[in-house]
Design a protein around this motif. Sequence first.
Motif, mmCIF file in Angstrom:
data_model
loop_
_atom_site.group_PDB
_atom_site.id
_atom_site.type_symbol
_atom_site.label_atom_id
_atom_site.label_comp_id
_atom_site.label_asym_id
_atom_site.label_seq_id
_atom_site.Cartn_x
_atom_site.Cartn_y
_atom_site.Cartn_z
ATOM 1 N N SER A 1 11.187 19.941 -13.993
ATOM 2 C CA SER A 1 10.201 19.417 -13.067
ATOM 3 C C SER A 1 9.877 17.994 -13.639
ATOM 4 C CB SER A 1 8.685 20.148 -13.535
ATOM 5 O OG SER A 1 8.796 21.446 -13.025
ATOM 6 N N SER A 2 9.631 17.076 -12.589
ATOM 7 C CA SER A 2 9.118 15.816 -13.199
ATOM 8 C C SER A 2 7.456 15.646 -12.791
ATOM 9 C CB SER A 2 9.913 14.847 -12.105
ATOM 10 O OG SER A 2 9.426 14.784 -10.845
ATOM 11 N N ASP A 3 7.291 14.574 -13.467
ATOM 12 C CA ASP A 3 5.506 14.354 -13.303
ATOM 13 C C ASP A 3 5.359 12.955 -13.479
ATOM 14 O OD1 ASP A 3 2.663 14.964 -12.786
ATOM 15 O OD2 ASP A 3 2.435 16.157 -14.407
ATOM 16 N N THR A 4 4.941 12.217 -12.703
ATOM 17 C CA THR A 4 4.901 10.566 -12.703
ATOM 18 C C THR A 4 3.658 10.027 -12.044
ATOM 19 O OG1 THR A 4 7.283 10.691 -12.608
ATOM 20 C CG2 THR A 4 6.246 8.422 -12.410
ATOM 21 N N GLN A 5 3.026 9.280 -12.653
ATOM 22 C CA GLN A 5 2.101 8.515 -12.023
ATOM 23 C C GLN A 5 2.404 6.924 -12.270
ATOM 24 O OE1 GLN A 5 -2.056 9.526 -13.194
ATOM 25 N NE2 GLN A 5 -1.293 11.394 -13.882
ATOM 26 N N HIS A 6 2.300 6.316 -10.995
ATOM 27 C CA HIS A 6 2.637 4.895 -11.158
ATOM 28 C C HIS A 6 1.716 4.108 -10.222
ATOM 29 C CE1 HIS A 6 7.365 4.609 -11.827
ATOM 30 N NE2 HIS A 6 6.546 5.090 -12.846
ATOM 31 N N LEU A 7 1.622 2.742 -10.451
ATOM 32 C CA LEU A 7 0.695 1.914 -9.899
ATOM 33 C C LEU A 7 1.258 0.786 -8.949
ATOM 34 C CD1 LEU A 7 -1.752 1.363 -12.962
ATOM 35 C CD2 LEU A 7 -2.025 2.830 -11.173
ATOM 36 N N ALA A 8 0.621 0.502 -7.946
ATOM 37 C CA ALA A 8 1.313 -0.800 -7.137
ATOM 38 C C ALA A 8 0.117 -1.722 -6.594
ATOM 39 C CB ALA A 8 1.960 -0.087 -5.798
ATOM 40 N N TYR A 9 0.257 -2.733 -6.392
ATOM 41 C CA TYR A 9 -0.641 -3.803 -5.896
ATOM 42 C C TYR A 9 -0.266 -4.214 -4.496
ATOM 43 C CZ TYR A 9 -3.401 -7.889 -5.747
ATOM 44 O OH TYR A 9 -4.405 -8.829 -5.158
ATOM 45 N N VAL A 10 -1.193 -4.330 -3.642
ATOM 46 C CA VAL A 10 -0.832 -4.834 -2.459
ATOM 47 C C VAL A 10 -1.257 -6.158 -2.121
ATOM 48 C CG1 VAL A 10 -1.417 -4.500 0.103
ATOM 49 C CG2 VAL A 10 -1.574 -2.566 -1.429
ATOM 50 N N LEU A 11 -0.304 -6.986 -2.141
ATOM 51 C CA LEU A 11 -0.484 -8.673 -2.126
ATOM 52 C C LEU A 11 -1.282 -9.026 -1.055
ATOM 53 C CD1 LEU A 11 3.089 -9.553 -3.017
ATOM 54 C CD2 LEU A 11 1.407 -9.723 -4.566
ATOM 55 N N LYS A 12 -2.082 -9.899 -1.360
ATOM 56 C CA LYS A 12 -2.912 -10.650 -0.388
ATOM 57 C C LYS A 12 -2.023 -11.822 0.173
ATOM 58 C CE LYS A 12 -7.436 -9.978 -2.632
ATOM 59 N NZ LYS A 12 -8.627 -10.757 -3.257
ATOM 60 N N PRO A 13 -2.461 -12.317 1.532
ATOM 61 C CA PRO A 13 -1.494 -13.363 1.951
ATOM 62 C C PRO A 13 -1.683 -14.556 0.864
ATOM 63 C CG PRO A 13 -2.862 -12.365 3.578
ATOM 64 C CD PRO A 13 -3.333 -11.935 2.554
ATOM 65 N N GLY A 14 -0.390 -15.175 0.728
ATOM 66 C CA GLY A 14 -0.186 -16.277 -0.353
ATOM 67 C C GLY A 14 -0.119 -15.920 -1.601
ATOM 68 N N GLU A 15 -0.375 -14.439 -2.014
ATOM 69 C CA GLU A 15 -0.146 -14.247 -3.370
ATOM 70 C C GLU A 15 1.522 -13.617 -3.538
ATOM 71 O OE1 GLU A 15 -4.258 -11.999 -5.413
ATOM 72 O OE2 GLU A 15 -2.824 -10.770 -4.026
ATOM 73 N N THR A 16 1.981 -13.958 -5.032
ATOM 74 C CA THR A 16 3.129 -13.690 -5.331
ATOM 75 C C THR A 16 3.143 -12.483 -6.392
ATOM 76 O OG1 THR A 16 3.522 -15.273 -6.787
ATOM 77 C CG2 THR A 16 4.167 -15.769 -4.714
ATOM 78 N N ASP A 17 2.155 -12.122 -7.023
ATOM 79 C CA ASP A 17 1.945 -11.233 -8.006
ATOM 80 C C ASP A 17 0.417 -10.848 -8.039
ATOM 81 O OD1 ASP A 17 2.500 -9.718 -10.266
ATOM 82 O OD2 ASP A 17 3.287 -11.139 -11.408
#
Length: 426
Positions: free
Chosen positions: A273-289
């Motif tokens: 079995s695998s068990d993973t929690q990850h995070l992501a960020y949704v860029l706003k217009p003009g953002e690069t990070d």
Amino acid sequence: MSQTEEAAPTVPPVLSARDRAETANRVLAERLDTLIPAIMREEGIDLWLLVAREYFEEPVVASMLDAENMHARRRTILIFHDPGNGQPIERLTVSRYGLGGLFAPAWNPAEQPDQWQAVADIIAARDPARIAINSSDLYQFADGMTLSQYVRLNAVLPAELRSRIVSGERLAIRWLETRTPGEMNLYPTILRTAHALIAEAFSPAVITPGVTTAEQVQWWYRDRLLQLGLDPWFHPSVGIQRQGVTGMLEGDEVIQPGDLLWTDFGITYLGLSSDTQHLAYVLKPGETDAPAGLRQGLANSNRVQDILTRHFATGRSGNEVLALARAEALAAGLDPSIYSHPIGLHGHGAGPSIGFWDNQNADPRGAGPVRPNTAWSIELTSYAAVPEWGGQRVDFRTEENAFFDGNSVRYIDGRQTRFTLIATGR
């Protein structure tokens, strides 16, 4: 195994049913040949008796069925016997049907119609000093002997042999928690598959900000697994943290630019079995990070991971690891919550827990020792106030799978140290 996760992993080829079966049977044979003699002798058990009924397999028996025997048949009874003097462990099946050549048939119904009496005769002939059955108040993995089976066993065993029955709790836990070299050769591919699917889920191919809901991403996972012929061991989770909103948004909430996304995703493939929690960020217009405050929050959780894994030591209890890690993290000014667990044949696997999300103190389930050759979900969070969000307290959940060899902890397919970034259409 690698400490660094690949930035854009792709799904490895998925084996055919026949190749999966051959792989599973090879790994099972290795486990039976190497683990059973070691754990029985170290625990001082002469005979281990396992009982399961069709469609009601206990966890240990279920893990010993070969790929062509998906369930116990009628009543499947397995016996492991150590003759002593370094002789090979006997592996017997007191059942109407064999088990893939891994256990020797030990019952002829034409000669002895009573299956339980056949068991009693086998035990009496071997005269073991300690007879282990799976019974445990604490661990579900080691409590497989049902009341009805126990009553039938006691009815056929003479009093002298009944007095030799002991709990097989430690045998069951050690059998399930220990990872073999063959399994660890497979595990990186399993984790790479899970990481690649999370990368797909957290991409513009699946998420259109302003349109896609958290729930739609959850069901995308399920559909994608159906396409691949893989199984989840729990329904995937997807949540949203948003500036100005307390807590986690889920369900039919639409994903928006500026959101911090979280997912919890696990598969079972090739018996592991695998068990993973990850995070992501949704860029706003003009953002690069992502904003610096969010990036620092993830870095804080990585620091807690480092602190926790440094405190792994053979023989140290899960509770001791928890207390040491929390003390160091708090002294460093971090705000941690640690709830790590073994992983392997089960997602929430056999072995000592290291904290629970609702209990950061010692727990009976964490009293057992950390052992070498075990796999772990390094699951935890740290909280941080994010300046760009007006000082809002944000939850930076992480979960990565790792292997403890007795000396150090290594991630099986790396860990997340940077947010996955999801672009917003312009």
